[in-house]
Design a protein around this motif. Structure first.
Motif: not given
Length: 552
Positions: A96-105
């Motif tokens: 989940m840390a990898v997923v949220f580190s992407r630019d999903l703003s």
């Protein structure tokens, strides 16, 4: 100063968003997540996979640790299997840390808008709770963007640049700081994401970020240990074993953190990916390397935290696990198990009552009266435990179960009080005065008592399983028992007209006794009302009449 305050506010928003997602998921899917974990004990690899899946959804390895710890404490899962689940849980939170580190703003405003609409429209339903989860996800994405913006502004300050220029890597200090931050924020995921963001913004060097990540992993393990500190030994064993895995992993990786930067940097070009990739690689490596040692670590933990060898009622295992309160569905099951123990104590009192009446056993009478104090104490403990469960956090079925438990424990407490009064009356009016029931009268009491014990056991089964057919049988027993009470009262009057001495001497006690037994039976039969009402087999006016008459 304003930019520093903005950074702290963004960090707080990230922690709060993580909390909303974790609690929201547990409220919506708590029972299903428990079922997945409970059925993952076939082998250690299945346990790891279930740990990955559940933690990826909950976004908190600490929450998974509390659920699994409660399972071990209740005897529903072995310690080695639970430790395998925790290895998977750590991998899940890394993913989940990898997923949220992407630019999903770009998803942030969408999630917040939809979440607020759903939550306001139906706040106390599953739809509203899903809205709460979406709000949390949106706030997390928004917070990560705000952290980046605030940190970027701060790094332009001459004072901050000078401070960063003097910053050198002290791995042990970074581990301590990372562990402390994870403890304070109650989320290693939030700290890892924050660390990755700060590394991207240039606030901290990457090598410092890696030390903070190792510390966050240790902090999440220590957090579960501290959270279960007041629980029973079985429950505390899982977090301790998981902490052992983390300590071994950190000790093994600590000398080689520079190797990751040297060989991963050419492939992971940005700092955020480098940091969260290290986090994922660390937990994957620990999982792969230590999956074969769950039995060994379990033996270590059982040696350090041995199970108490107590068999008395006072030393028994308590089911009201404080750590389970974080998962409402799990807390409800804990309360059910404690309520069943309360019913077991009431059953022991009821069984002993006949021996007191038949054998004039005053020592047993004293012991049974003491057991009523245990019943009262259990009722108070269960009631207080249930009040600590947020009613808003409960689904419709769980809220109904909450009410059923309260009703059941009240009935058991009142039955205990009636039994205590019966025993006192038998002592005062029969044993102390040297009187005896007539043979016919004693046979009637034995018959009523036998039916009462059977009905109590049936009532316990109805409460535990919610079987409609058994509930119907239990309610039918109320009418049969009332008819028997009237019949035996009439036959007792007939014996009085025959001038039977023993019947005359114990007449008042005999009539009071069969009336009290009927009252006990009414409390037992009232257990069936909620079950039949939920099944639509009990008209509202009949339910009201039965509830009003249950205490008569």
């Amino acid at each position: 100063m304003t930019h520093l305050l903005n950074l702290f506010a963004a960090i707080a928003l990230l922690v709060w968003g993580t909390h909303l997602v974790r609690t929201g998921i547990l409220r919506v899917f708590g029972a299903n997540l428990r079922s997945i974990l409970a059925h993952s004990t076939g082998n250690r690899f299945a346990a790891v996979v279930s740990g990955i899946g559940v933690t990826a959804v909950v976004q908190s390895s600490t929450a998974t640790a509390l659920i699994v710890s409660a399972f071990v404490g209740q005897g529903l899962m072995s310690l080695p299997s639970a430790l395998a689940v925790m290895l998977g849980a750590d991998i899940g939170t890394s993913l989940m840390a990898v997923v949220f580190s992407r630019d999903l703003s770009w998803l942030s405003p969408l999630f917040i808008f939809i979440g607020v609409v759903l939550f306001i429209a139906r706040p106390s339903t599953t739809v509203g709770r899903v809205g709460r989860v979406l709000i949390g996800l949106g706030l997390m994405l928004l917070a990560l963007r705000l952290v980046t913006q605030s940190a970027t502004v701060l790094t332009q300050s001459a004072a901050v640049k000078a401070l960063l220029g003097t910053l050198t890597s002290d791995m042990l200090l970074e581990i301590v700081v990372g562990a402390t931050l994870a403890l304070v924020s109650y989320s290693s995921l939030a700290i890892v994401l924050l660390t990755a963001t700060l590394a991207t913004s240039g606030v901290i060097p990457v090598d410092v970020a890696l030390g903070l990540v190792l510390g966050a992993n240790l902090g999440s393990g220590a957090l579960a240990v501290l959270t279960t500190m007041n629980a029973n030994v079985e429950t505390r064993q899982v977090p301790l074993g998981n902490l052992v895995f983390k300590v071994l992993g950190v000790a093994a990786v600590l000398p080689f953190s520079g190797v990751w930067m040297r060989y991963a940097s050419p492939y992971l070009t940005d700092e955020a990916t480098l940091v969260v990739g290290f986090h994922l690689a660390f937990n994957l490596g620990v999982g792969i390397a230590l999956i074969g040692f769950t039995q060994v670590v379990a033996r270590w933990v059982e040696h350090w935290l041995p199970k108490p060898q107590k068999t008395t009622v006072a030393g028994r295992q308590r089911h009201l696990d404080p750590s389970a309160l974080a998962t409402p569905s799990l807390a409800i099951s804990c309360a059910v198990r404690e309520a069943m123990h309360q019913a077991d104590v009431v059953e022991s009192m009821l069984l002993g009552t006949l021996a007191v009446m038949r054998d004039n056993d005053q020592a047993l009478a004293k012991q049974l009266r003491t057991m009523d104090d245990t019943v009262d104490e259990l009722y108070s403990d269960i009631k207080y435990y249930l009040t600590k469960i947020s009613r808003e956090a409960l689904g419709e079925n769980e809220a109904k179960r909450w009410t059923d438990i309260i009703s059941f424990t009240i009935n058991m407490e009142q039955i205990g009080d009636i039994i205590e009064r019966v025993i006192q009356d038998v002592e005062d009016k029969k044993i102390n005065k040297g009187r005896e029931f007539s043979d016919a009268g004693m046979a009637e009491i034995c018959e009523l008592h036998s039916r009462l014990v059977d009905n109590l056991r049936l009532g316990m089964s109805v409460f535990l399983n919610g079987n409609v057919r058994d509930a119907r049988r239990l309610l039918e027993e109320k009418t049969r028992f009332r008819d028997l009470e009237r019949q035996y009262a009439a036959t007792h009057i007939e014996r009085l007209t025959d001038n039977t001495l023993s019947s005359i001497e114990t007449s008042s006690l005999h009539l009071d006794l069969i009336s009290d037994l009927k009252r006990i039976n009414s409390h037992i039969c009232s257990i069936a009302y909620p079950i039949l009402d939920s099944a639509g087999e009990l008209a509202p006016n009949r339910l009201r009449m039965n509830v009003e008459s249950s205490g008569k």
